[in-house]
Design a protein around this motif. Sequence first.
Motif, PDB file in Angstrom:
ATOM      1  N   VAL A   1       0.853  -1.193   0.000  1.00 23.68           N
ATOM      2  CA  VAL A   1       0.000   0.000   0.000  1.00 23.68           C
ATOM      3  C   VAL A   1       0.882   1.234   0.000  1.00 23.68           C
ATOM      4  O   VAL A   1       2.012   1.210   0.496  1.00 23.68           O
TER       5      VAL A   1
ATOM      6  N   ASN B   1      -8.225   0.044  -7.090  1.00 24.34           N
ATOM      7  CA  ASN B   1      -7.300  -0.134  -5.971  1.00 24.34           C
ATOM      8  C   ASN B   1      -7.204   1.108  -5.091  1.00 24.34           C
ATOM      9  O   ASN B   1      -6.326   1.188  -4.224  1.00 24.34           O
TER      10      ASN B   1
ATOM     11  N   VAL C   1      -8.105   3.173  -2.002  1.00 28.38           N
ATOM     12  CA  VAL C   1      -8.541   2.783  -0.662  1.00 28.38           C
ATOM     13  C   VAL C   1      -9.267   3.916   0.042  1.00 28.38           C
ATOM     14  O   VAL C   1     -10.377   3.743   0.546  1.00 28.38           O
TER      15      VAL C   1
ATOM     16  N   TYR D   1      -3.625   4.139  -1.760  1.00 22.61           N
ATOM     17  CA  TYR D   1      -3.876   3.175  -2.829  1.00 22.61           C
ATOM     18  C   TYR D   1      -3.167   1.870  -2.504  1.00 22.61           C
ATOM     19  O   TYR D   1      -2.070   1.870  -1.937  1.00 22.61           O
ATOM     20  N   ALA D   2      -3.792   0.770  -2.891  1.00 22.17           N
ATOM     21  CA  ALA D   2      -3.189  -0.550  -2.747  1.00 22.17           C
ATOM     22  C   ALA D   2      -2.717  -1.040  -4.108  1.00 22.17           C
ATOM     23  O   ALA D   2      -3.279  -0.665  -5.140  1.00 22.17           O
TER      24      ALA D   2
ATOM     25  N   ALA E   1      -6.204  -4.294  -4.183  1.00 23.16           N
ATOM     26  CA  ALA E   1      -7.129  -3.962  -3.098  1.00 23.16           C
ATOM     27  C   ALA E   1      -7.627  -5.192  -2.352  1.00 23.16           C
ATOM     28  O   ALA E   1      -7.890  -5.136  -1.156  1.00 23.16           O
TER      29      ALA E   1
ATOM     30  N   ALA F   1      -8.469  -3.627   3.191  1.00 18.38           N
ATOM     31  CA  ALA F   1      -8.871  -2.247   3.459  1.00 18.38           C
ATOM     32  C   ALA F   1      -9.784  -2.154   4.670  1.00 18.38           C
ATOM     33  O   ALA F   1      -9.914  -1.096   5.290  1.00 18.38           O
ATOM     34  N   SER F   2     -10.411  -3.259   5.047  1.00 16.00           N
ATOM     35  CA  SER F   2     -11.318  -3.243   6.190  1.00 16.00           C
ATOM     36  C   SER F   2     -10.601  -3.081   7.512  1.00 16.00           C
ATOM     37  O   SER F   2     -11.230  -2.972   8.560  1.00 16.00           O
TER      38      SER F   2
ATOM     39  N   LEU G   1      -9.401   3.039   8.498  1.00 18.19           N
ATOM     40  CA  LEU G   1      -8.806   4.226   7.906  1.00 18.19           C
ATOM     41  C   LEU G   1      -8.055   5.003   8.976  1.00 18.19           C
ATOM     42  O   LEU G   1      -8.096   4.681  10.161  1.00 18.19           O
TER      43      LEU G   1
END
Length: 499
Positions: free
Chosen positions: A192, A217, A219, A246-247, A250, A255-256, A259
């Motif tokens: 990432v 991708n 995020v 950005y990944a 993704a 991503a979960s 943030l």
Amino acid sequence: MADEPGKFDLRSGDIAEDKKQELLRLFPEIRTEGGKLDFERLKLTLGEAVDVGKERYGMNWPGKADCFRTIQAPSLGTLRPCQKESVNFDTTENLIIEGDNLEVLKLLQKSYLGKVKMIYIDPPYNTGNDFIYPDNYTESLQTYLQYTGQVDAEGRKFGTNTDADGRFHSKWLNMVYPRLYLARNLLRDDGVIFITVDDHEVHNLRVLMNVIFGDENFVATCVWQKRYSRENRGSIGDTHDYILVYALNAESFQASRGLIPIYDTPKPVRLVRRMLEIAADRGSVVLDFFAGSGTTAHAVLDLNRHDSGRRKFILVQLPEPTGREDYPTIADITKERVRRVIKMLNDEDAAKLDLVDAKKQDRGVRVFKLAESNLLPWNADAPHDPAALEDQLELHIHHIREGRTTQDLLYELLLKSGFPLTTSVEPLTLAGKAVHSVAGGALLICLERELTLDLIRAIAEKKPERVVCLDEGFAGNDQLKANAVQIFKTKGVTSFKTV
């Protein structure tokens, strides 16, 4: 293996060629008789998946085509080790590289491809006069060498962007695009990237990142509060900046995990440390190629102490002049801050009763500096008169640049053989000569100027996968060279090259 050893390739990775070979691997039917690509066949193979329309949504700007040429041009530079500015050089896996990050990213392509878990960068904001870029993108190494006074200037220069320039946004995009493109190649599949940016370019950067990484991708766009009191510049204060996330993939990057919660300190170790907690597991490699004062390294070292992690950092910083006598360049500030952080953490741990975890920590840094290759290249454009030809033939035999050490040569060969700069190297003595054993003997490098048959046999008995020797070591003895090829072949050496 033929009767002649192969010539060692001193260039960085050839990105265009690598992508071509990947296409041919996936679609061998698109190869032409001349070994090129037939895009008409590719369109037939992919059918409706190919967009052949003339009008489509996308991003374009003056200089974009030059960016691609810059990306595709391999680097002939090298990274010279600087032990006197390092801490625990022989054991640490942390790096600070002083130099133009575009050239450095090219040089890292072979060794660090797909190995970086997290990238954090805080590139210069496009405020009109505070970022430095090479005017001549096709000769970035030469431009850098002139900028740092390593060669005489010939009109090329580093300059600053100005908002009076009609290509205000274009020049900023030309600066970041090649670097982000090259950086993407270094990310792991679950890697990432975090990029800080302000209002001037956040809209362009978002579209640019969609082009490079794919909008699938993306995020998050995070807002962080850099100050709490507005400046007296108008009715609305400039108190926020942005972080684009950005990944590489993704789905691989979860991503979960959450943030970044917006922050109450400016550009801060705490901010970068939170990014590390989100994205960088304990054994990760973390890259920052706009290193500035070294905040990323500080955050990595701090978090490692907190959770007993083994994260490693790679910082890249241009030696921009500061006008100060104590720290003449920003790169000097980067190195000094990291050295002070290491000392501070070591001093704090020394006061503790339990030093077990502290002893496991990697608190060191290897410093390298961008420079021209240690080996003088053959000049195909030299005049064809007898004197010039004689000079070129001399270069073919005595081609090591003046003032370069065995260690300089060793690290260039490591880097361009695809080994990380922190790869273990064991010194050996075989038949009375010095040999360097790389990665447990997978590669043996001999930089002796006088090679012997006994030495060749002793190297072969170690049964390495690859061997590299100085061509100068054979001193024109073609019989010894031919014998070396055959001896290595019988012992299963898959690659024998001279440099």
